[in-house]
Design a protein around this motif. Sequence first.
Motif, short mmCIF file in Angstrom:
data_model
loop_
_atom_site.label_atom_id
_atom_site.label_comp_id
_atom_site.label_asym_id
_atom_site.label_seq_id
_atom_site.Cartn_x
_atom_site.Cartn_y
_atom_site.Cartn_z
N SER A 51 0.86 -1.19 0.00
CA SER A 51 0.00 0.00 0.00
C SER A 51 0.89 1.24 0.00
O SER A 51 1.86 1.31 0.76
CB SER A 51 -0.89 0.03 1.24
OG SER A 51 -1.85 -0.99 1.17
N VAL A 52 0.57 2.18 -0.88
CA VAL A 52 1.30 3.44 -0.93
C VAL A 52 0.33 4.57 -0.61
O VAL A 52 -0.88 4.44 -0.81
CB VAL A 52 1.97 3.67 -2.31
CG1 VAL A 52 3.09 2.68 -2.53
CG2 VAL A 52 0.97 3.59 -3.44
N THR A 53 0.88 5.67 -0.11
CA THR A 53 0.09 6.84 0.25
C THR A 53 0.54 8.02 -0.58
O THR A 53 1.76 8.24 -0.73
CB THR A 53 0.25 7.15 1.75
OG1 THR A 53 -0.14 6.00 2.50
CG2 THR A 53 -0.59 8.35 2.17
N ALA A 54 -0.41 8.76 -1.11
CA ALA A 54 -0.08 9.93 -1.93
C ALA A 54 0.86 10.85 -1.17
O ALA A 54 0.62 11.18 0.00
CB ALA A 54 -1.35 10.67 -2.31
N ASP A 56 3.85 10.17 -0.15
CA ASP A 56 4.85 9.45 0.65
C ASP A 56 5.87 8.76 -0.23
O ASP A 56 5.58 8.41 -1.38
CB ASP A 56 4.19 8.41 1.55
CG ASP A 56 3.51 9.03 2.76
OD1 ASP A 56 3.56 10.27 2.93
OD2 ASP A 56 2.91 8.27 3.55
N SER A 72 4.83 8.64 -4.32
CA SER A 72 3.64 8.19 -5.02
C SER A 72 2.66 9.35 -5.18
O SER A 72 2.37 10.05 -4.21
CB SER A 72 2.95 7.05 -4.26
OG SER A 72 1.83 6.61 -4.99
N SER A 75 -2.71 7.36 -3.54
CA SER A 75 -2.78 6.29 -2.55
C SER A 75 -3.42 5.08 -3.20
O SER A 75 -4.29 5.22 -4.07
CB SER A 75 -3.64 6.73 -1.36
OG SER A 75 -3.05 7.82 -0.69
N GLU A 77 -2.93 0.47 -3.93
CA GLU A 77 -2.14 -0.76 -3.90
C GLU A 77 -1.28 -0.87 -5.14
O GLU A 77 -1.76 -0.69 -6.27
CB GLU A 77 -3.06 -1.98 -3.82
CG GLU A 77 -2.32 -3.29 -3.80
CD GLU A 77 -3.24 -4.50 -3.85
OE1 GLU A 77 -2.72 -5.61 -4.07
OE2 GLU A 77 -4.46 -4.34 -3.68
N PRO A 107 -5.53 2.87 -7.62
CA PRO A 107 -5.75 3.94 -6.66
C PRO A 107 -7.01 3.73 -5.82
O PRO A 107 -8.00 3.20 -6.30
CB PRO A 107 -5.90 5.18 -7.53
CG PRO A 107 -6.35 4.68 -8.85
CD PRO A 107 -5.77 3.30 -9.00
N SER A 108 -6.89 4.13 -4.55
CA SER A 108 -8.08 4.09 -3.69
C SER A 108 -8.93 5.33 -3.92
O SER A 108 -10.13 5.31 -3.64
CB SER A 108 -7.66 3.99 -2.22
OG SER A 108 -6.73 5.00 -1.89
N ASP A 112 -6.74 12.14 -5.53
CA ASP A 112 -5.38 12.47 -5.10
C ASP A 112 -4.65 13.27 -6.18
O ASP A 112 -3.80 14.11 -5.89
CB ASP A 112 -4.56 11.22 -4.80
CG ASP A 112 -4.97 10.52 -3.51
OD1 ASP A 112 -5.58 11.17 -2.63
OD2 ASP A 112 -4.66 9.32 -3.39
#
Length: 130
Positions: A51-54, A56, A72, A75, A77, A107-108, A112
Amino acid sequence: MSELRKELKYLPSHEWARVEEDGTVTVGITDHAQESLGDVVYVETPDVGTSVTAGDEAGVVESVKAASDIYSPVSGEVIAVNEALEDAPETVNESPYDDGWFFKVKPSDLTDLDDALDVDGYKATIDDED
């Protein structure tokens, strides 16, 4: 003059994002970034399933001159990484927008990218650096 593409979104930290037809987002570094770095010798991408976060850190790119974190733009996977970069990191220099992409994210929340720069905004950012 660095190549810029109108269909991409850009981060001030020199990543680009392309929304694909299936809604996934492909991420890489800009032509300007690879020119500034010089010869890329190593790329570290996140693992598939991570999981990545916008905004980060999601990876690292190293050149003969410097190492830079990769952030990234969205946000979600990580669903794919460019495994070709493991054996041929110089692909980032040769084709930053096509063959030299870093990873793909499911993207979730695509909003973003609302804060990302368009081509004109990014051009102004790199012009200010010069």
